[in-house]
Design a protein around this motif. Structure first.
Motif, mmCIF file in Angstrom:
data_model
loop_
_atom_site.group_PDB
_atom_site.id
_atom_site.type_symbol
_atom_site.label_atom_id
_atom_site.label_comp_id
_atom_site.label_asym_id
_atom_site.label_seq_id
_atom_site.Cartn_x
_atom_site.Cartn_y
_atom_site.Cartn_z
ATOM 1 N N PRO A 99 72.556 7.108 2.875
ATOM 2 C CA PRO A 99 72.174 8.145 3.841
ATOM 3 C C PRO A 99 72.092 7.629 5.280
ATOM 4 O O PRO A 99 72.409 8.353 6.229
ATOM 5 N N SER A 102 75.492 7.486 6.696
ATOM 6 C CA SER A 102 76.031 8.807 7.034
ATOM 7 C C SER A 102 75.683 9.238 8.451
ATOM 8 O O SER A 102 76.289 10.160 8.988
ATOM 9 N N GLU A 307 79.387 17.786 1.307
ATOM 10 C CA GLU A 307 78.887 17.736 -0.060
ATOM 11 C C GLU A 307 79.958 17.460 -1.101
ATOM 12 O O GLU A 307 79.635 17.186 -2.255
ATOM 13 N N GLN A 310 79.629 13.966 -2.829
ATOM 14 C CA GLN A 310 78.453 13.885 -3.684
ATOM 15 C C GLN A 310 78.561 14.841 -4.870
ATOM 16 O O GLN A 310 78.153 14.509 -5.980
ATOM 17 N N ALA A 311 79.122 16.037 -4.628
ATOM 18 C CA ALA A 311 79.205 17.034 -5.689
ATOM 19 C C ALA A 311 80.290 16.683 -6.706
ATOM 20 O O ALA A 311 80.003 16.355 -7.856
ATOM 21 N N PRO A 448 73.363 18.681 7.371
ATOM 22 C CA PRO A 448 73.248 17.575 6.410
ATOM 23 C C PRO A 448 71.824 17.093 6.158
ATOM 24 O O PRO A 448 71.566 16.423 5.155
ATOM 25 N N TYR A 450 69.251 19.118 5.531
ATOM 26 C CA TYR A 450 68.604 19.937 4.507
ATOM 27 C C TYR A 450 69.529 20.309 3.350
ATOM 28 O O TYR A 450 69.065 20.861 2.349
ATOM 29 N N PRO A 452 70.949 18.357 1.001
ATOM 30 C CA PRO A 452 70.566 17.741 -0.278
ATOM 31 C C PRO A 452 69.366 18.422 -0.925
ATOM 32 O O PRO A 452 69.368 18.676 -2.142
ATOM 33 N N PHE A 455 70.420 21.886 -2.417
ATOM 34 C CA PHE A 455 71.147 21.814 -3.681
ATOM 35 C C PHE A 455 70.268 21.311 -4.821
ATOM 36 O O PHE A 455 70.450 21.707 -5.971
ATOM 37 N N THR A 456 69.320 20.451 -4.510
ATOM 38 C CA THR A 456 68.406 19.944 -5.540
ATOM 39 C C THR A 456 67.485 21.057 -6.042
ATOM 40 O O THR A 456 67.252 21.188 -7.265
ATOM 41 N N SER A 463 72.369 27.904 -4.297
ATOM 42 C CA SER A 463 72.637 27.562 -2.905
ATOM 43 C C SER A 463 73.797 28.380 -2.350
ATOM 44 O O SER A 463 73.766 28.842 -1.196
#
Length: 490
Positions: A99, A102, A307, A310-311, A448, A450, A452, A455-456, A463
């Protein structure tokens, strides 16, 4: 000075709402020149009789300038997002967590949003060509330096500085189009740099994933440098589009002339000029277009690009090169969106003008935007639902189809709303581009932080539903309201 193929033929396609006062003041020589060059005097804006006036340039030369600014606009988002496949190896090399790595991209997004507020007033006052030429050469050197950085701080410095200098072009597209294009062609020509800005975001990770997989991180920076140097060479052959209409063209001597920098007597550079774009907050049409474009760009572009690794990467166990393949869908979607946006937008305006008996009502352009909002909403739902239903380790193309549809819709919305905003304040076209750029990049920069957590807590399907609702309300909803208000005033 013009080729026959460059002369715009006199037809209803090129007849615009023009200033009758300016038309009545035309002398015979000016009238004859415009008829020979353009085949019509009913042009908006009305060019001078000077062949050096950018509005009187041959079409091939105008297109070269617009495509060149589009290329540099493309490179600004390409370079910011292109580091995505290298976050993990850079985090390991610099001793930080992923992170934190990023932030190389986040910092560039922020700089791309803020710095045009400084550059654009200066380019309006001293010309654009010199700034654009020199900035690309500086960026080439900074990107070469990026390939040899050994600490996180060094790399962050090069990334921020690259964004600072490459941002000379990121909000200048609308200004260049306003310098070179008549109102009947602005939809198509604004679409060129608009699609370049949008496509640059997925194109960066797509190409850089291959580079990371086969050549390593430093070659990503070297490829960036090659792009910048190519731009530098092309800008040397470009001409200045800022034109002084109230007397002889200003000239500069010495080193400033070598750099292509000249003082425009029309432009007064003061502290207030740097904050002038925010005065557009009082223009109802511009504000509504900026809000809708910013929300749509964040949820139909930024979220898909950020995403995706990561997705889909984590879900389907993909390496850097395999992840890069996924971005093809976003690129194809954006290109399809542009094919449906600019030309269709201009065609729609011509039909509406004809139906209204020659009267031009700028909100008529908004009809095409609803197609874009619909594509964004449907595409996000397909993307989120199929990711939610996906079986780990079993790759499926369904989410990518949704992403492509959303990307197409985003580009339709972006092209139409940018042109609508400029039509709402044509005399402030540079400020419109700045205001839009600041709002869109700032909103995208916050995403970016918020994404993560969203989606959590809501999973991909929830989402997608939330983002679709936001686009429906703050995108399609406020544009429909704007359309209604404008149509009633017509």
């Amino acid at each position: 000075m013009s080729f026959p193929s460059d002369i715009e033929k006199a037809s209803h396609d090129h007849v615009e709402e023009f200033d009758p006062v300016a038309f009545s003041e035309l002398d015979q020589e000016h009238h004859d020149f415009l008829m020979q060059r353009h085949g019509s005097v009913q042009l908006d804006p009305l060019p001078s009789s000077d062949p050096l006036d950018p509005l009187n340039w041959p079409d091939w030369k105008k297109n070269f300038e617009i495509l060149l600014i589009a290329f540099q606009t493309f490179s600004s988002t390409f370079m910011a997002a292109g580091l995505t496949p290298a976050f993990e190896p850079m985090a390991e090399a610099y001793g930080v967590i992923v992170p934190t790595a990023s932030y190389f991209t986040s910092a560039q997004i922020a700089a791309l949003g803020v710095m045009p507020l400084v550059w654009v007033p200066m380019m309006n006052a001293y010309g654009r060509n010199g700034f654009l030429t020199v900035s690309t050469l500086i960026c080439a050197g900074l990107n070469i330096a990026g390939g040899f950085c050994t600490t996180y701080g060094q790399q962050m410095a090069t990334r921020v500085l690259v964004a600072v200098f490459i941002s000379t072009a990121s909000a200048a597209g609308s200004s260049v189009v306003a310098d070179l294009a008549f109102s009947h062609e602005r939809g198509k020509k604004n679409g060129w740099w608009s699609v370049a800005l949008v496509v640059g975001t997925p194109a960066g990770p797509f190409f850089c994933g291959f580079i990371q997989q086969h050549a390593g991180t430093k070659w990503i920076y070297f490829v960036f440098a090659f792009m910048n140097f190519a731009q530098f060479i092309l800008w040397i052959f470009a001409d200045e589009t800022v034109y002084y209409r109230h007397g002889p063209q200003p000239e500069q001597k010495g080193f400033l002339r070598f750099l292509g920098i000249r003082k425009n007597p029309d432009a007064k550079l003061s502290l207030s000029v740097f904050f002038r774009p925010f005065r557009l907050a009082t223009n109802f049409n511009v504000v509504m277009a900026v809000i809708a474009a910013s929300v749509t760009f964040c949820y139909a572009n930024i979220v898909l690009v950020v995403e995706l690794p990561q997705a889909m990467g984590a879900l389907f166990n993909l390496d850097a090169q395999q992840i890069s393949y996924q971005y093809i869908s976003l690129i194809i979607g954006s290109l399809i969106g542009e094919v449906l946006a600019g030309p269709l937008s201009d065609y729609c305006m011509k039909r509406c003008i004809a139906k209204r008996g020659g009267k031009r009502v700028i909100v008529d352009r908004l009809w095409i935007s609803y197609n874009g909002f619909l594509c964004v909403i449907v595409g996000l739902i397909v993307w989120g639902v199929y990711l939610y239903k996906a079986v780990p380790g079993h790759w499926k193309i369904s989410p990518l189809i949704g992403g492509a549809v959303a990307s197409a819709g985003n580009n339709i919305v972006a092209t139409v709303l940018v042109t609508f905003a400029i039509d709402s304040a044509p005399e402030l076209a540079p400020d419109v581009g700045l205001f839009l750029n600041v709002a869109r990049q700032t909103f995208g920069f916050l995403g970016p932080f918020y994404f993560p957590a969203m989606f959590t807590n809501l999973n991909f399907a929830g989402s997608a539903g939330l983002m679709s609702a936001l686009v429906l309300v703050f995108g399609a909803g406020i544009i429909a309201f704007t359309h209604f208000i404008g149509a009633r005033k017509a």
